[in-house]
Design a protein around this motif. Structure first.
Motif, short mmCIF file in Angstrom:
data_model
loop_
_atom_site.label_atom_id
_atom_site.label_comp_id
_atom_site.label_asym_id
_atom_site.label_seq_id
_atom_site.Cartn_x
_atom_site.Cartn_y
_atom_site.Cartn_z
N ARG A 214 0.79 -1.23 0.12
CA ARG A 214 -0.11 0.04 0.06
C ARG A 214 0.68 1.27 0.01
O ARG A 214 0.39 2.35 -0.23
N LYS A 217 1.00 3.53 -2.97
CA LYS A 217 -0.07 4.85 -3.22
C LYS A 217 -1.30 4.46 -4.18
O LYS A 217 -2.31 4.73 -3.90
N SER A 239 0.62 -7.13 -1.88
CA SER A 239 0.27 -7.57 -0.43
C SER A 239 -1.48 -7.78 -0.52
O SER A 239 -1.86 -6.98 -1.79
N LYS A 240 -1.92 -7.86 0.37
CA LYS A 240 -3.46 -8.38 0.26
C LYS A 240 -4.29 -7.18 -0.14
O LYS A 240 -5.30 -7.22 -0.86
N VAL A 254 0.39 -12.45 -2.16
CA VAL A 254 0.91 -13.41 -1.46
C VAL A 254 0.77 -13.39 0.18
O VAL A 254 0.31 -12.07 0.52
N GLN A 256 -0.57 -15.37 4.05
CA GLN A 256 -1.32 -16.52 4.48
C GLN A 256 -2.48 -17.07 3.71
O GLN A 256 -3.07 -18.08 3.67
N THR A 257 -3.23 -15.80 3.16
CA THR A 257 -4.41 -16.16 2.59
C THR A 257 -4.25 -16.01 1.14
O THR A 257 -5.31 -16.13 0.20
N SER A 272 4.42 -3.33 4.86
CA SER A 272 4.89 -3.19 6.14
C SER A 272 5.42 -4.37 7.14
O SER A 272 6.06 -4.46 7.73
N GLN A 276 0.70 -12.13 8.71
CA GLN A 276 0.05 -12.54 7.55
C GLN A 276 0.56 -12.65 6.35
O GLN A 276 0.55 -13.40 5.58
N HIS A 277 1.40 -11.48 6.03
CA HIS A 277 2.27 -11.46 4.85
C HIS A 277 3.39 -12.15 4.82
O HIS A 277 3.56 -13.10 3.89
N ASN A 291 11.47 0.77 2.60
CA ASN A 291 10.22 1.06 3.55
C ASN A 291 10.77 2.40 4.27
O ASN A 291 11.75 2.62 4.43
N ASP A 309 12.41 6.62 0.74
CA ASP A 309 11.17 6.72 0.01
C ASP A 309 11.11 5.97 -1.17
O ASP A 309 12.01 5.86 -2.27
N ALA A 310 10.26 4.93 -1.60
CA ALA A 310 10.21 4.04 -2.58
C ALA A 310 10.22 4.67 -3.94
O ALA A 310 11.08 4.49 -4.80
P1 FAD Z 1 0.35 -1.17 4.99
O1 FAD Z 1 0.16 -1.87 6.51
O2 FAD Z 1 -0.38 -0.06 4.87
O3 FAD Z 1 1.86 -0.78 4.84
C1 FAD Z 1 2.31 0.10 4.01
C2 FAD Z 1 3.58 0.40 4.21
O4 FAD Z 1 4.38 1.22 3.20
C3 FAD Z 1 4.15 1.04 5.63
O5 FAD Z 1 4.95 0.03 6.14
C4 FAD Z 1 4.61 2.25 5.09
O6 FAD Z 1 5.53 2.83 6.09
C5 FAD Z 1 5.37 2.16 3.95
N1 FAD Z 1 5.21 3.20 3.05
C6 FAD Z 1 4.51 4.25 2.67
N2 FAD Z 1 4.79 5.08 1.92
C7 FAD Z 1 6.04 4.80 1.42
C8 FAD Z 1 7.15 4.99 0.60
N3 FAD Z 1 6.76 6.02 -0.20
N4 FAD Z 1 8.09 4.39 0.43
C9 FAD Z 1 8.49 3.34 1.04
N5 FAD Z 1 7.50 2.99 1.99
C10 FAD Z 1 6.29 3.56 1.98
N6 FAD Z 1 -1.92 -9.31 4.31
C11 FAD Z 1 -1.10 -10.03 2.95
O7 FAD Z 1 -0.41 -9.16 2.49
N7 FAD Z 1 -1.21 -11.18 2.78
C12 FAD Z 1 -2.13 -12.04 3.29
O8 FAD Z 1 -2.19 -13.22 2.86
C13 FAD Z 1 -2.95 -11.56 4.42
N8 FAD Z 1 -3.81 -12.24 5.03
C14 FAD Z 1 -4.41 -11.91 6.07
C15 FAD Z 1 -5.29 -12.79 6.64
C16 FAD Z 1 -6.05 -12.30 7.73
C17 FAD Z 1 -6.96 -12.93 8.47
C18 FAD Z 1 -6.08 -10.84 8.24
C19 FAD Z 1 -6.42 -10.38 9.39
C20 FAD Z 1 -5.20 -9.94 7.44
C21 FAD Z 1 -4.35 -10.49 6.41
N9 FAD Z 1 -3.63 -9.72 5.74
C22 FAD Z 1 -2.76 -10.19 4.62
C23 FAD Z 1 -3.62 -8.19 5.96
C24 FAD Z 1 -2.20 -7.87 6.94
O9 FAD Z 1 -2.58 -7.99 7.99
C25 FAD Z 1 -1.93 -6.35 6.50
O10 FAD Z 1 -2.76 -5.50 6.81
C26 FAD Z 1 -1.27 -6.10 5.22
O11 FAD Z 1 -0.27 -7.21 4.77
C27 FAD Z 1 -0.89 -4.70 5.04
O12 FAD Z 1 -0.52 -4.44 3.58
P2 FAD Z 1 0.60 -3.22 3.37
O13 FAD Z 1 1.93 -3.64 3.94
O14 FAD Z 1 0.58 -3.37 1.78
O15 FAD Z 1 0.10 -2.00 3.69
#
Ligand code: FAD
Length: 326
Positions: A214, A217, A239-240, A254, A256-257, A272, A276-277, A291, A309-310
């Motif tokens: 995420r 953006k 990510s999910k 990719v 757990q789910t 992040s 689960q990831h 990150n 910053d990515a």
């Molecule tokens: P975020 O948590 O929003 O993280 C975004 C990251 O990007 C942050 O660390 C931030 O610091 C960084 N960032 C922001 N801007 C920039 C930038 N400009 N440059 C560099 N870094 C930046 N998730 C999965 O991925 N896979 C699964 O299989 C999965 N299964 C799940 C199952 C269950 C039952 C549950 C409850 C959740 C599951 N999730 C799964 C969700 C998981 O808990 C997280 O919410 C999810 O992985 C977060 O995705 P993210 O890291 O993309 O987003």
């Protein structure tokens, strides 16, 4: 008594994870003072089967029934059970792939065997026991289990064992017929659709995966992931939340789910590192995390971390990767 390894094919070749299983099976056979035989099913070229000798396999049994070119659990189980019976195999080895896990459990019931999945060690056989270590709780802990049944079935964790290679060794290839009936194909898929892959690299088999979260953006920024993947010959993943938001297709998710991957290199951009990831990626050999938050949990699982910053870092990586290619 022998060790039987089940190998899976892909596009005529043997899957990398099956070569790992073959290497593992040969080492177990050596430990037990016996030989390792492989059973292959589906579309695999005969010279690829013979090359299994390089992993220490002495013979390969091959069922060329074209109905087996797509995965049908009951039929696969019947073929492997027939090979196990013919070889009087007491140890069966697979990769812990989706197919391996599906046939492993069915075979354990059919052969009254003991099954250990996600195995990360060679067996310890002191005192008549047969103890293997397996990863549990999404790789957060390990458990030692004694496979006490007469038939021991081991599904080897991907990327946990090196592929051994003795150049020039060949295995003899023999036909096997399990005399399958239409009933064995009663629950067959109607059609198999191959994933639409960026640059032709299948995510589950990729040596390098570039994955976005995420932090990127929006979908309009995915060219960063795609361009880096292209420059490295990698598959793309996400990510999910990214697939939930429809930024990317669900088959790229990719975790757990989602899909479990175990490439040699996993590059996580703006992810992040939630547990689960990590569950789907933590058996990758080398993890690189980009990150902007130095406290992001993913850094704890990373071999290399880039805090920043990515949007500044990834274009530089793309340029560097392109320069490497020249
Ligand atoms: P975020 O948590 O929003 O993280 C975004 C990251 O990007 C942050 O660390 C931030 O610091 C960084 N960032 C922001 N801007 C920039 C930038 N400009 N440059 C560099 N870094 C930046 N998730 C999965 O991925 N896979 C699964 O299989 C999965 N299964 C799940 C199952 C269950 C039952 C549950 C409850 C959740 C599951 N999730 C799964 C969700 C998981 O808990 C997280 O919410 C999810 O992985 C977060 O995705 P993210 O890291 O993309 O987003």
């Amino acid at each position: 008594m022998s060790v039987l390894v089940f190998v899976e094919g892909l596009n005529g070749e043997i899957k990398k994870s099956s070569l790992e299983a073959a290497s593992y099976g040969s080492q177990v056979a050596q430990q037990l003072g016996t030989t390792a035989t492989a059973v292959a099913i589906g579309e695999v070229q005969e010279d690829a089967l013979a090359r299994l000798g390089e992993q220490g396999i002495s013979r390969v049994l091959y069922d060329a029934d074209s109905r087996l070119n797509q995965f049908v659990a009951d039929a696969y189980v019947k073929v492997i059970a027939k090979a196990a019976q013919q070889e009087n195999a007491k140890v069966l080895v697979f990769s812990n792939s989706n197919i391996g896990a599906a046939v492993g459990s069915k075979l354990a019931v059919r052969l009254n065997g003991a099954l250990a999945t996600n195995v990360t060690s060679l067996p310890k056989t002191d005192g008549g026991q047969f103890v293997v270590t397996r990863g549990v709780f999404s790789g957060k802990a390990f458990a030692d289990v004694n496979l006490a049944a007469d038939v021991k079935i081991i599904a080897v964790k991907k990327n946990a064992f090196e592929i051994t290679q003795t150049a020039g060794n060949t295995a003899t290839v023999e036909k096997l017929s399990a005399e399958l009936s239409d009933a064995d194909f009663a629950a067959a898929p109607k059609e198999t659709v191959m994933q639409d892959t960026e640059g032709g690299v299948l995510l589950q088999e990729a040596e390098i995966v570039v994955s976005g979260g995420r932090g990127l953006k929006g979908p309009e920024n995915w060219h960063l992931v795609e361009d880096l993947a292209k420059a490295l010959g990698a598959a793309t993943a996400c990510s999910k939340p990214v697939s939930d938001l429809d930024w990317r297709p669900h088959h790229e998710h990719v975790g757990q789910t989602g899909i479990t991957v175990s490439p040699n290199l996993y590059i996580a951009i703006g992810i992040s590192g939630a547990i689960q990831h990590l569950a789907g990626v933590n058996s990758s050999k080398v993890i690189v995390v980009i990150n902007k938050d130095p406290e992001a949990p993913f850094f704890k699982a990373a071999d290399y971390g880039i805090v920043g910053d990515a949007f500044e870092i990834v274009p530089k990586l793309i340029e560097a990767a392109k320069a490497l290619d020249k």
